[in-house]
Write a protein that holds these residues in place. Sequence first.
Motif, PDB file in Angstrom:
ATOM      1  N   PRO A  98       0.709  -1.179  -0.088  1.00  0.00           N
ATOM      2  CA  PRO A  98      -0.133   0.075   0.160  1.00  0.00           C
ATOM      3  C   PRO A  98       0.855   1.268   0.005  1.00  0.00           C
ATOM      4  O   PRO A  98       0.426   2.373  -0.538  1.00  0.00           O
ATOM      5  N   LEU A  99       2.154   1.207   0.507  1.00  0.00           N
ATOM      6  CA  LEU A  99       2.921   2.376   0.590  1.00  0.00           C
ATOM      7  C   LEU A  99       3.346   2.691  -0.655  1.00  0.00           C
ATOM      8  O   LEU A  99       3.362   3.841  -1.406  1.00  0.00           O
ATOM      9  N   SER A 100       3.679   1.704  -1.613  1.00  0.00           N
ATOM     10  CA  SER A 100       4.095   1.803  -2.978  1.00  0.00           C
ATOM     11  C   SER A 100       2.799   2.471  -3.793  1.00  0.00           C
ATOM     12  O   SER A 100       3.092   3.170  -4.754  1.00  0.00           O
ATOM     13  N   ILE A 101       1.697   1.958  -3.550  1.00  0.00           N
ATOM     14  CA  ILE A 101       0.592   2.233  -4.362  1.00  0.00           C
ATOM     15  C   ILE A 101       0.078   3.677  -4.096  1.00  0.00           C
ATOM     16  O   ILE A 101      -0.111   4.542  -4.925  1.00  0.00           O
ATOM     17  N   ALA A 102       0.767   4.104  -2.598  1.00  0.00           N
ATOM     18  CA  ALA A 102       0.219   5.523  -2.304  1.00  0.00           C
ATOM     19  C   ALA A 102       1.225   6.535  -3.074  1.00  0.00           C
ATOM     20  O   ALA A 102       0.918   7.702  -3.298  1.00  0.00           O
ATOM     21  N   ILE A 103       2.646   5.976  -2.858  1.00  0.00           N
ATOM     22  CA  ILE A 103       3.580   6.825  -3.247  1.00  0.00           C
ATOM     23  C   ILE A 103       4.002   6.902  -4.859  1.00  0.00           C
ATOM     24  O   ILE A 103       4.360   7.783  -5.613  1.00  0.00           O
ATOM     25  N   ILE A 104       3.495   6.016  -5.531  1.00  0.00           N
ATOM     26  CA  ILE A 104       3.604   6.151  -7.104  1.00  0.00           C
ATOM     27  C   ILE A 104       2.926   7.435  -7.691  1.00  0.00           C
ATOM     28  O   ILE A 104       3.552   7.946  -8.387  1.00  0.00           O
ATOM     29  N   PRO A 105       1.765   7.590  -7.504  1.00  0.00           N
ATOM     30  CA  PRO A 105       1.066   8.651  -8.250  1.00  0.00           C
ATOM     31  C   PRO A 105       1.480  10.112  -7.793  1.00  0.00           C
ATOM     32  O   PRO A 105       1.895  11.211  -8.366  1.00  0.00           O
ATOM     33  N   TYR A 106       1.954  10.099  -6.166  1.00  0.00           N
ATOM     34  CA  TYR A 106       2.678  11.291  -5.700  1.00  0.00           C
ATOM     35  C   TYR A 106       3.986  11.599  -6.355  1.00  0.00           C
ATOM     36  O   TYR A 106       3.979  12.768  -6.666  1.00  0.00           O
ATOM     37  N   PHE A 107       4.823  10.711  -6.455  1.00  0.00           N
ATOM     38  CA  PHE A 107       6.024  10.996  -7.071  1.00  0.00           C
ATOM     39  C   PHE A 107       5.855  11.219  -8.716  1.00  0.00           C
ATOM     40  O   PHE A 107       6.637  12.018  -9.019  1.00  0.00           O
ATOM     41  N   ALA A 108       4.686  10.667  -9.173  1.00  0.00           N
ATOM     42  CA  ALA A 108       4.425  10.857 -10.479  1.00  0.00           C
ATOM     43  C   ALA A 108       4.139  12.636 -10.877  1.00  0.00           C
ATOM     44  O   ALA A 108       4.602  13.183 -11.892  1.00  0.00           O
ATOM     45  N   ARG A 109       3.279  12.958 -10.018  1.00  0.00           N
ATOM     46  CA  ARG A 109       2.770  14.289  -9.870  1.00  0.00           C
ATOM     47  C   ARG A 109       4.266  15.026  -9.855  1.00  0.00           C
ATOM     48  O   ARG A 109       4.195  16.209 -10.193  1.00  0.00           O
ATOM     49  N   LEU A 110       5.043  14.840  -8.822  1.00  0.00           N
ATOM     50  CA  LEU A 110       6.210  15.635  -8.621  1.00  0.00           C
ATOM     51  C   LEU A 110       7.188  15.764 -10.113  1.00  0.00           C
ATOM     52  O   LEU A 110       7.797  16.725 -10.326  1.00  0.00           O
ATOM     53  N   ILE A 111       7.203  14.374 -10.460  1.00  0.00           N
ATOM     54  CA  ILE A 111       7.992  14.441 -11.687  1.00  0.00           C
ATOM     55  C   ILE A 111       7.378  15.290 -12.954  1.00  0.00           C
ATOM     56  O   ILE A 111       8.180  15.991 -13.525  1.00  0.00           O
TER      57      ILE A 111
END
Length: 220
Positions: A98-111
Amino acid sequence: MLDNIIQQLPDIMEAAKETAIMVGISVASGIIFGIPLGTILFLTRKGQLLEQSYLFNLLNSFVNLVNAFPLLILIVAVIPFTRLLVGTSVGTVPAAVPLSIAIIPYFARLIEQSLVEVNKGVIEASISMGANIFQIVWKVMFVEARSGIVVSLSNIIILLISYSTIAGVVGAGGLGDFAVRNGYYRYQPDIMLATVFVMIVLVCVIQISGSRLARYLDKR
C-alpha cells in the motif's frame, strides 16, 4: 534511563531495518512506475510533444484520486491485493504494497511538475536538431530537471518514513510502530524519545543530502 535505551538499542536498530525495507521497496516502486507515469502525464498535456487530452485526463484523474485517498483507508482497502501479491497482509514487506501504491502517483505528480519547469527553448532547440522523443526525454528533459527530481525523491523518502508509522496497523513494524508499542503503550517515554530522535536524524540526513545533491546537479 540511558541504561534502558542501551538495553533496547538492538530492538531499535531492528525497527530501523524494518523501516528501511518498507521505504526502500516503496521508493524503488516509485522510481520504476512513478517516473514513467509522470513523464507520460507531462508529454500528453496540452501543448506538449505527445498531446493527448483523453489519455492525460484519464491518468490525471487516477493520480488525483489516489493522492486524495487517506493512507489508513488505502492500507485496509488493498489488503486483498496485498495477500494476492505476497501471500499475506501482515508484516514489513506486505506493508510496502500500500505504501508503494500511495507513493507512485504522488511521485509521478512531482516528476510532472519538475518537467513542466524545463525551459521550453531547450526542448525546441533539440527538436530543431532532429532529436527523437526518447532523446528529448532522456538527454534533455531529465538532464534539465535532474535537480528538481532529486529534491522530489528526497521528499518522498521523508514522506515514506512518516507513512511507515501509519503502516504499523498491519503489523508492519518499523521505528514509528516501535515508538508507539514500546514507548507510549508501555509508559517508557525515554524509549519513545530515543526512537523519535533516530527518525529525526534520518530525516535530517536525507533532507541535507538531497538538497546538496540538487544544488550540485543544478547547472542553470
